[in-house]
Write a protein that holds these residues in place. Sequence first.
Motif, PDB file in Angstrom:
ATOM      1  N   HIS A  90       0.838  -1.192   0.000  1.00 50.56           N
ATOM      2  CA  HIS A  90       0.000   0.000   0.000  1.00 50.56           C
ATOM      3  C   HIS A  90       0.877   1.247   0.000  1.00 50.56           C
ATOM      4  CE1 HIS A  90      -2.661   3.089   1.749  1.00 50.56           C
ATOM      5  NE2 HIS A  90      -3.645   2.419   1.158  1.00 50.56           N
ATOM      6  N   ASP A  99      -4.844   5.030   5.963  1.00 51.31           N
ATOM      7  CA  ASP A  99      -6.178   4.568   5.602  1.00 51.31           C
ATOM      8  C   ASP A  99      -7.234   4.984   6.610  1.00 51.31           C
ATOM      9  OD1 ASP A  99      -8.155   3.253   4.220  1.00 51.31           O
ATOM     10  OD2 ASP A  99      -7.758   1.342   5.180  1.00 51.31           O
ATOM     11  N   ILE A 111      -0.084   1.379   6.498  1.00 54.76           N
ATOM     12  CA  ILE A 111      -1.146   0.428   6.815  1.00 54.76           C
ATOM     13  C   ILE A 111      -0.769  -0.961   6.318  1.00 54.76           C
ATOM     14  CG2 ILE A 111      -2.845   2.266   6.576  1.00 54.76           C
ATOM     15  CD1 ILE A 111      -4.059   0.438   4.353  1.00 54.76           C
ATOM     16  N   ASN A 112      -1.304  -1.930   7.009  1.00 52.18           N
ATOM     17  CA  ASN A 112      -0.988  -3.322   6.751  1.00 52.18           C
ATOM     18  C   ASN A 112      -1.851  -3.831   5.598  1.00 52.18           C
ATOM     19  OD1 ASN A 112      -0.033  -5.874   7.063  1.00 52.18           O
ATOM     20  ND2 ASN A 112      -1.122  -6.305   8.988  1.00 52.18           N
ATOM     21  N   ALA A 113      -1.512  -3.403   4.377  1.00 55.14           N
ATOM     22  CA  ALA A 113      -2.306  -3.808   3.221  1.00 55.14           C
ATOM     23  C   ALA A 113      -1.425  -3.963   1.991  1.00 55.14           C
ATOM     24  CB  ALA A 113      -3.397  -2.773   2.941  1.00 55.14           C
ATOM     25  N   SER A 114      -1.802  -4.887   1.121  1.00 56.28           N
ATOM     26  CA  SER A 114      -1.134  -5.026  -0.172  1.00 56.28           C
ATOM     27  C   SER A 114      -2.200  -5.029  -1.249  1.00 56.28           C
ATOM     28  CB  SER A 114      -0.358  -6.332  -0.305  1.00 56.28           C
ATOM     29  OG  SER A 114       0.077  -6.808   0.924  1.00 56.28           O
ATOM     30  N   ILE A 115      -1.788  -4.612  -2.438  1.00 60.63           N
ATOM     31  CA  ILE A 115      -2.686  -4.600  -3.584  1.00 60.63           C
ATOM     32  C   ILE A 115      -2.058  -5.505  -4.646  1.00 60.63           C
ATOM     33  CG2 ILE A 115      -3.695  -3.171  -5.409  1.00 60.63           C
ATOM     34  CD1 ILE A 115      -2.868  -1.632  -2.077  1.00 60.63           C
TER      35      ILE A 115
END
Lengths: 127, 204
Positions: A90, A99, A111-115
């Motif tokens: 992210h 986020d 933030i702890n997210a991947s796309i």
Amino acid sequence: MPVLTAKQVEPELRRGSSTRMAVDVDPRFRVGDEVITRKMNPRGHTRLPRYARGRRGIVVRDHGVFIFPDRHAADGLKTPQRLYSVRFSHHELWGPNHDRPDVTRAGFPPINASIFLDLFDEYLESL
Amino acid sequence: MSKHHHNAPLPDTVLRVKALESLLIEKGLVDPEALDELIDTYETKVGPRNGAAVVARAWCDDNYKQRLLTDASAAIGELGFSGRQGEDMVVLENTPDVHNMVVCTLCSCYPWPVLGLPPVWYKSAPYRARAVIEPRAVLAEFGVTLDDDVEIRVWDSTAEIRYLVLPMRPTGSDDLDEHALSGLVTRDSMIGVGLPQAPVQQNR
């Protein structure tokens, strides 16, 4: 073009029309490779979204060989190209913006997210 | 017309569709019976109950689940679901550490054989734009709040692969059979913007 009849609907939908091609094309990338997407602004169709151009990611899956849609949309030619799933953090795509609207101050951990995007071979360069 | 107002198209769109339909039929480009068959297919035959059957089978049968995660198109085909917009499927497993959600930022790509046609919000610009930049905020608006240490994985269907989320089996559902379990699986839980329903507690 022949008109679709009621009787053809069920078998046609069941069969579908995969864009996968039974052609072997050597993969330029392997799972785990670090890649950077090309910066490009084609006039025509592409499946590389603007938000992911010039970004660093990691190849996580090799989907196989599919019709390259950019070329297919331009002149109808079905050229084979390898398709990969590429993972971006992210932070790599969006920078330090957070986020959560209640937490906007700088320095907060990303933030702890991947796309994950499905990207064709020629959208990618090695890092 | 659908009675679900939040899914209902704008009146202008309805009029435009009616005008296009009569024009296409008048010019002989569309067979009205084929059109009825198409509409009937996606209104009554193909929809999220298919996906729910796949999920419930995976919850009950570990071998099936492994096949589903290895070759989703074939495993989904075992239950009789295949075809248009589901030719090349990948299933994403939610775990206590990872939550998957699906979007198509370029248009409205969606796995028809298992979920039917996409809801209006899935095709809307706000969902498509926001899912990839503020997934946690979008999930919260759908009523899903996850701990900060749960990794969110957003899958943008930019090519011809179609994604189905395998949600976690709800706690307290150990006694339920496959059919009852499938009743807990919501459409949104298979897109990754919702969770399966909790089982109704039986009075003992």
